[in-house]
Design a protein around this motif. Structure first.
Motif, PDB file in Angstrom:
ATOM      1  N   THR A 162      -6.733 -27.846  -2.793  1.00  0.00           N
ATOM      2  CA  THR A 162      -7.172 -28.925  -1.624  1.00  0.00           C
ATOM      3  C   THR A 162      -5.869 -29.385  -0.715  1.00  0.00           C
ATOM      4  OG1 THR A 162      -7.008 -30.645  -3.497  1.00  0.00           O
ATOM      5  CG2 THR A 162      -9.327 -29.825  -2.780  1.00  0.00           C
ATOM      6  N   THR A 163      -4.837 -29.582  -1.514  1.00  0.00           N
ATOM      7  CA  THR A 163      -3.447 -30.063  -0.750  1.00  0.00           C
ATOM      8  C   THR A 163      -3.064 -28.998   0.217  1.00  0.00           C
ATOM      9  OG1 THR A 163      -2.994 -31.289  -3.012  1.00  0.00           O
ATOM     10  CG2 THR A 163      -1.444 -30.945  -1.226  1.00  0.00           C
ATOM     11  N   ARG A 200      -4.721 -26.691   1.677  1.00  0.00           N
ATOM     12  CA  ARG A 200      -5.863 -26.541   2.639  1.00  0.00           C
ATOM     13  C   ARG A 200      -5.578 -27.698   3.641  1.00  0.00           C
ATOM     14  NH1 ARG A 200      -9.522 -24.955  -1.090  1.00  0.00           N
ATOM     15  NH2 ARG A 200     -10.389 -26.818  -1.417  1.00  0.00           N
ATOM     16  N   LYS A 201      -5.309 -29.018   2.981  1.00  0.00           N
ATOM     17  CA  LYS A 201      -4.887 -30.017   4.175  1.00  0.00           C
ATOM     18  C   LYS A 201      -3.553 -29.673   4.586  1.00  0.00           C
ATOM     19  CE  LYS A 201      -6.894 -33.631   4.938  1.00  0.00           C
ATOM     20  NZ  LYS A 201      -7.869 -33.751   6.054  1.00  0.00           N
TER      21      LYS A 201
END
Length: 85
Positions: A67-68, A70-71
């Protein structure tokens, strides 16, 4: 792993990263070839060192959460920071 073992590992990784600027280019390329499948188009030493440092730490401590990652990719593509970090 015990606290002492963790500290020893951290020191060892830090020492590996700290030595990068002092290595001859032949050693930098040997490390690159050991960590990456192909060589980059450009040969800017500081850039090579930063990528090697990340890879050394990633192998020792793990990589970013998906998730990190992707962000960060989204921020890099759009240039827009989220309102809340």
């Amino acid at each position: 792993m015990t606290t002492h073992a963790q500290q020893s590992k951290t020191v060892s990784i830090a020492a590996q990263v700290a030595q990068l600027p002092h290595l001859p280019m032949q050693s930098i390329w040997a490390m690159w070839d050991a960590h990456f499948d192909e060589r980059p188009q450009h040969h800017h030493r500081t850039w090579l060192e930063s990528r090697l440092a990340y890879k050394i730490q990633e192998k020792a401590f793990g990589s970013l959460k998906p998730t990190t990652r992707r962000k960060l990719e989204e921020i890099g593509e759009t240039g827009v920071l989220p309102k809340r970090l």
